[in-house]
Write an enzyme that holds these catalytic residues in place. Structure first.
Site, PDB file in Angstrom:
ATOM      1  N   GLU A 151       0.810  -1.226   0.000  1.00 56.87           N
ATOM      2  CA  GLU A 151       0.000   0.000   0.000  1.00 56.87           C
ATOM      3  C   GLU A 151       0.844   1.278   0.000  1.00 56.87           C
ATOM      4  OE1 GLU A 151      -3.017  -0.217   3.009  1.00 56.87           O
ATOM      5  OE2 GLU A 151      -3.748  -2.133   2.277  1.00 56.87           O
ATOM      6  N   GLU A 171      -4.158  -9.739   1.209  1.00 60.03           N
ATOM      7  CA  GLU A 171      -4.601  -9.532   2.581  1.00 60.03           C
ATOM      8  C   GLU A 171      -6.119  -9.397   2.597  1.00 60.03           C
ATOM      9  OE1 GLU A 171      -4.097  -5.871   5.385  1.00 60.03           O
ATOM     10  OE2 GLU A 171      -2.116  -6.718   5.008  1.00 60.03           O
TER      11      GLU A 171
END
Length: 538
Positions: free
Chosen positions: A373, A469
């Site tokens: 991210e 995830e």
């Protein structure tokens, strides 16, 4: 060609979500790692350069392209008249051009001058897989109980004619939180491109649709977008960001063929592939090797075939590597980025690369993930991340690693940025997707939501995709219909596992007691080892 008009304003992309993002910040000595916060792109319900409180109506069938036998000519250069004029108002809505047969089509440049701020029904598209999806609505965050007035785009059907409209609603927010106003639910039976009406505001300026030459292999509709040449781009009061207009023509895709998988695909053989693992104690210190080995054995016993590691800190490779090899588990290695300028505090990127090169047990490595991210957190620009990925590939490739590389981010980062330069150098595309942060997703629908997020990034990059995830908390604040809880976690994970367990990495083995609760009150409660039988109830 499958194009569907959807009666609502904006799709919600969460965990990879625009409507409510989660945030993973690497810690300074552990603090904040994998932290998830619900944030939002649209803090105001009102478009950036105007305020509207009336109902605006678009033409019937506004976003169904015309079915003509030959491509219609583009509209001529048009000047928008002031509001007091009786002349019609023209706005730079992307021009639909029908290409009925295979061939080469040329569309000349078109210019529109806007002399006043204009708000109208615009449109954007997204691709969703088969199933039921909650999309649409304008999302806003309030810090206390308040009443908001929001314009939102929707459609009305009268006599079988679909009309796009902008309406205004007064919405009472009973307490602080994130609210999605005016969402709808739609069901499709196959992979479908949905066309979604949105509130679009055009500020004064000159907009040009450049000359386009396009080659099509099938009957399709090409949308030629306008680019502002003197003013900022139109503001969309929408929770669904559009892809940047970096391409000359936006083709409305026909139902896509399945994305080709590599000869030796990643992922599990059954419904469980991988689980994330961090070697931290409840106080945030590093676990000793015996405790790490016990954890790894539990994950393997639960039927998982791989572990995802985020970094090399805590001597993780030396602790996890031998027991993983003994148990036949593969490792997904990570290079963690936690600071701006595309670097990390401690261990630095150089330190992480050196640790992996010194370890060099390539037979155990299934995938290398460069950054987690980093674009969303603004640690790396797209160009910086591309350069970093190339650097890591060169470093590890030079000492014998021949396996695949990728990066992972939330879905909005792929949608809001031109990531083509990254797509061209990775082997598979990956995202993080947590359905809990989508206020419109119930636990039983978590699998469909995560699958829809994965489909979006696969479509953007044209690569096979994996979720690095995903999970559901056992405690925390209620987020719309997304309720945290033990039973809810069981339901959500079962849904995800059934839908695409062999392509996702579950987060995570234990609760992270060393974290702060966070705004969601959920940060410490993502442990799912008990659901999979990896740990017993405490």
């Amino acid at each position: 060609m499958k194009v569907t008009l959807v009666a609502a304003a904006a799709a919600v992309l969460a965990g990879g979500a625009s409507a409510s993002h989660h945030l993973h910040d690497h810690r300074q000595v552990h603090q904040g790692l994998f932290q998830k916060k619900a944030v939002n792109d649209t803090e105001s319900c009102v478009p950036a350069c105007t305020t509207i409180y009336s109902t605006l109506t678009g033409p019937a069938g506004l976003y169904f392209p015309p079915s003509t036998s030959t491509p219609p000519p583009p509209p001529p250069t048009t000047t928008v008249a002031p509001a007091t004029s009786s002349a019609p108002v023209t706005v730079p809505t992307p021009i639909p051009q029908t290409c009925p047969t295979p061939g080469t089509y040329t569309f000349p440049a078109t210019t529109i001058v806007v002399t006043e701020t204009i708000t109208e029904c615009g449109a954007t598209t997204t691709v969703i897989p088969s199933g039921t999806h909650t999309i649409g609505g304008v999302t806003t965050i309030v810090e206390t109980a308040t009443t908001v007035v929001c314009p939102y785009a929707t459609t009305k059907t009268e006599g079988g004619v679909v009309t796009s409209v902008i309406e205004t609603t007064t919405y009472v927010c009973p307490s602080a939180g994130t609210y999605t106003i005016g969402p709808i639910t739609t069901t499709v039976t196959e992979v479908t491109t949905v066309v979604i009406p949105v509130v679009t505001t055009y500020c004064p300026g000159t907009y040009t649709a450049p000359a386009v030459v396009t080659v099509v292999e099938h009957a399709t509709v090409v949308y030629c977008p306008f680019n502002p040449s003197e003013t900022p781009a139109p503001a969309l009061a929408s929770a669904l960001p559009t892809k940047p207009a970096a391409v000359a023509a936006l083709a409305v895709p026909k139902p896509a063929a399945p994305v080709p998988k590599p000869a030796a695909p990643l992922g599990g053989k059954g419904d469980k592939w991988a689980m994330t693992y961090t070697a931290y104690t409840v106080t945030g210190d590093c676990k000793e090797k015996p405790e790490v080995e016990s954890d790894v054995k539990a994950i393997a016993a639960a039927g998982f075939t791989s572990l995802r590691l985020y970094s090399t800190d805590c001597g993780t490779l030396d602790k996890v590597g031998p027991i993983s090899q003994e148990l036949g588990l593969k490792l997904i290695l990570g290079i963690f980025i936690g600071n701006k300028q595309c670097d990390n505090g401690s261990p630095t990127v150089a330190t992480q690369i050196s640790a992996i090169k010194a370890w060099s047990q390539w037979g155990s490595v299934e995938l290398v993930v460069v950054a987690n991210e980093a674009i969303y957190n603004k640690y790396c620009s797209v160009a910086q991340l591309r350069d970093l990925i190339l650097h890591v590939k060169q470093e590890l490739g030079g000492v014998g690693y021949k396996g695949p590389f990728t990066t992972t981010d939330i879905v909005a980062s792929y949608v809001e940025n031109d990531v083509s330069s990254i797509c061209s150098i990775i082997d598979v595309v990956a995202c993080n997707a947590h359905a809990y942060f989508n206020a419109n997703t119930k636990p039983e629908d978590a699998g469909d939501f995560v699958a829809s997020q994965l489909a979006i990034v696969e479509k953007i990059c044209g690569l096979p995709g994996y979720v690095m995830e995903t999970g559901w908390p056992t405690a925390g604040n209620t987020n719309g219909v997304a309720v945290a809880g033990v039973a809810q976690q069981q339901t959500a994970l079962a849904s995800i596992k059934q839908k695409l367990g062999k392509s996702v990495v579950f987060f995570s083995l234990h609760d992270d007691k060393w974290k702060q609760p966070g705004n969601c009150g959920c940060e410490q409660h993502w442990g799912c080892g008990e659901v999979f039988g990896a740990i017993s109830s405490s």
